[in-house]
Design a protein around this motif. Structure first.
Motif, mmCIF file in Angstrom:
data_model
loop_
_atom_site.group_PDB
_atom_site.id
_atom_site.type_symbol
_atom_site.label_atom_id
_atom_site.label_comp_id
_atom_site.label_asym_id
_atom_site.label_seq_id
_atom_site.Cartn_x
_atom_site.Cartn_y
_atom_site.Cartn_z
ATOM 1 N N THR A 176 0.900 -1.091 -0.126
ATOM 2 C CA THR A 176 0.068 0.067 0.099
ATOM 3 C C THR A 176 0.896 1.215 0.105
ATOM 4 O OG1 THR A 176 -1.736 -1.005 1.151
ATOM 5 C CG2 THR A 176 -1.870 1.316 1.136
ATOM 6 N N THR A 178 0.665 5.473 -0.009
ATOM 7 C CA THR A 178 -0.083 6.575 0.111
ATOM 8 C C THR A 178 0.666 7.891 -0.162
ATOM 9 O OG1 THR A 178 -1.054 5.580 2.011
ATOM 10 C CG2 THR A 178 -1.405 8.052 1.892
ATOM 11 N N PRO A 198 -10.861 5.967 -8.129
ATOM 12 C CA PRO A 198 -10.829 4.460 -7.593
ATOM 13 C C PRO A 198 -11.445 3.432 -8.621
ATOM 14 C CG PRO A 198 -11.608 5.758 -5.795
ATOM 15 C CD PRO A 198 -11.700 6.765 -7.270
ATOM 16 N N GLY A 199 -10.807 2.279 -8.500
ATOM 17 C CA GLY A 199 -11.390 1.165 -9.315
ATOM 18 C C GLY A 199 -10.446 1.104 -10.696
ATOM 19 N N GLU A 202 -5.011 -2.539 -12.569
ATOM 20 C CA GLU A 202 -3.594 -1.833 -12.283
ATOM 21 C C GLU A 202 -2.952 -1.427 -13.433
ATOM 22 O OE1 GLU A 202 -2.339 -4.600 -8.479
ATOM 23 O OE2 GLU A 202 -1.494 -5.194 -10.716
ATOM 24 N N ARG A 222 -3.465 -0.098 -8.385
ATOM 25 C CA ARG A 222 -4.695 0.758 -8.520
ATOM 26 C C ARG A 222 -5.079 1.676 -7.530
ATOM 27 N NH1 ARG A 222 -8.483 -4.591 -9.098
ATOM 28 N NH2 ARG A 222 -6.507 -5.557 -9.076
ATOM 29 N N ARG A 224 -7.436 2.846 -4.473
ATOM 30 C CA ARG A 224 -8.365 2.576 -3.466
ATOM 31 C C ARG A 224 -9.243 3.116 -2.797
ATOM 32 N NH1 ARG A 224 -7.392 -3.355 -2.619
ATOM 33 N NH2 ARG A 224 -7.755 -4.303 -4.836
ATOM 34 N N LYS A 225 -8.338 4.298 -2.297
ATOM 35 C CA LYS A 225 -9.178 5.602 -1.588
ATOM 36 C C LYS A 225 -8.475 6.745 -2.166
ATOM 37 C CE LYS A 225 -9.386 2.727 2.652
ATOM 38 N NZ LYS A 225 -9.257 2.834 4.137
ATOM 39 N N GLU A 244 -4.685 6.641 -1.802
ATOM 40 C CA GLU A 244 -4.089 5.316 -1.616
ATOM 41 C C GLU A 244 -3.985 4.505 -2.809
ATOM 42 O OE1 GLU A 244 -5.925 1.705 0.992
ATOM 43 O OE2 GLU A 244 -5.276 3.341 2.592
ATOM 44 N N ALA A 246 -3.086 0.556 -4.214
ATOM 45 C CA ALA A 246 -2.673 -0.636 -3.891
ATOM 46 C C ALA A 246 -1.876 -1.658 -4.829
ATOM 47 C CB ALA A 246 -4.244 -1.432 -3.284
ATOM 48 N N THR A 248 -0.914 -5.396 -5.979
ATOM 49 C CA THR A 248 -0.813 -6.864 -5.491
ATOM 50 C C THR A 248 0.390 -7.276 -5.427
ATOM 51 O OG1 THR A 248 -1.496 -7.340 -7.701
ATOM 52 C CG2 THR A 248 -3.258 -7.242 -6.356
#
Length: 402
Positions: A176, A178, A198-199, A202, A222, A224-225, A244, A246, A248
């Protein structure tokens, strides 16, 4: 009253000139400047703010709206009222200055913009077509999580009726990151919010931070927040946006993808068996056809992708052998034929093998190892059971850090 003395011309510009003259106290004087080439005349009268002179060509001071032409030769004379009202002074010539070039604004160079190109300059980043950091109107105040260790996925098992755990293998979880940003330009705020919506799948977050993962690196992530603080600073033009990301895959990868070509020394099916020569060559020497320049400059293993496209003939059952510090890992296929112009792609990280886009996972030898490239130099050998001479494959990889 005697003869009038010649005028004196000073303060010449491209459109005006000050003419000085002698006249009796209480008398008035008139000045005329004539262009001998055209006969055009410009009149002026005594300047009350500067007695004894007239500003010829000043349209707002007894000039009848006429100015002198730039870079032009003029003849000027004057006369004063009284007994010698019809007597003119001798003529004096002068030339106005050339017209000055229009004032040019100073060259202040390119202005910061979030829509500028990403060049990998230190302390800049790139996401979704937006430039962040230096040379941008989006200031990166803080980037958290790039050098933090991701959460560990432990496989330790509890011991029954005893203290402690049975140690298992630890794996890294997702990363993660930020970003805390400050948007300074009103017109670029919509593009910033759209890029960090968001969404979605990647995509690369590229960054050039000295001392971090080789200086120029990337992650696939991608959003997330996203948080936008609307306060007095927002109203004043300092819009703080916190995002934020994310990822994987927790690794930090080099921005540039490396490539090396490996070749088959000679297909095993193409080697003559007789006459026998010693020592015997069984076609599995891990250094034959190896690529010595496959180097992972990072700190953790990285997964390569291998692409094999025969330019002539057909090959059968290709295999790859990784050699690192004397240890070998082999990936092999069975019953697999790759024809001329076909594209065989082996993605070690995703454990995926495709031929012209179709999966060939069922033709992977059960004892195969999906190998990664450890930090440091390695060698990869390509071998085929049957096929023409000159078969090669491309190995692609990015150095990786954790």
């Amino acid at each position: 009253m005697g003869a009038l003395s010649p005028p004196v011309v000073t303060d010449i510009t491209a459109s005006t000139a000050r003419v000085w003259f002698d006249k009796p106290d209480g008398a008035y004087a008139a000045v005329v400047a004539t262009d001998p080439a055209t006969g055009a005349e410009v009149y002026a009268y005594e300047d009350s703010e500067s007695p004894g002179s007239a500003l010829v060509g000043d349209p707002g001071r007894w000039g009848y709206g006429l100015t002198l032409a730039p870079d032009t030769l003029y003849e000027v004379r004057y006369r004063s009222n009284g007994a010698d009202a019809d007597t003119w002074s001798d003529t004096v010539t002068f030339r106005t200055l050339p017209a000055a070039d229009p004032a040019q604004p100073p060259d202040i160079g390119p202005q910061p913009s979030a829509l500028g190109p990403y060049t990998g300059r230190p302390w800049t980043a790139w996401w979704g077509g937006l430039l962040l950091g230096e040379d941008s109107t989006v200031v990166l105040e803080e980037v958290a999580g790039l050098l933090d260790a991701p959460e560990v996925r432990s496989s330790d098992a509890e011991l029954l009726q005893r203290d402690g755990l049975t140690p298992g293998t630890d794996y890294m979880g997702a990363r993660t990151v930020t970003l805390t940003m400050l948007a300074l330009e009103d017109r670029e705020l919509p593009a910033l919010l759209a890029a960090f919506a968001p969404g979605g799948p990647e995509r690369p977050f590229e960054f050039a931070f000295p001392g971090v993962a080789g200086g120029r690196s990337r992650i696939m992530a991608r959003v997330r927040k996203r948080a936008v603080t609307v306060d007095s600073d927002f109203h004043a033009g300092r819009r703080r946006v916190t995002v934020e990301l994310a990822a994987t895959d927790p690794r930090l990868y080099s921005a540039d993808e490396a490539r090396a070509q490996v070749a088959v020394a000679a297909p095993r099916g193409g080697r003559p068996l007789f006459p026998l020569t010693l020592p015997l060559d069984m076609g599995n020497d891990p250094t034959a056809g190896a690529a010595p320049d496959i180097t992972n400059s990072g700190s953790v293993d990285t997964w390569p992708v291998v692409r094999l496209t025969p330019s002539a003939g057909e090959i059968r059952d290709p295999s790859l052998t990784l050699v690192h510090n004397g240890e070998r890992s082999r990936f092999a296929t069975r019953g697999l034929r790759v024809g001329r112009g076909d594209a065989l792609v082996i993605d070690m990280g995703r454990r995926r093998i495709t031929l012209n886009g179709a999966s060939r996972f069922g033709q992977v030898e059960p004892t195969s190892t999906w190998f990664a490239l450890p930090p440091g130099p390695s060698a990869v050998q390509l071998d085929v059971l049957e096929g023409p001479d000159g078969v090669t494959a491309d190995v692609l990889w990015r150095s990786a850090w954790m």
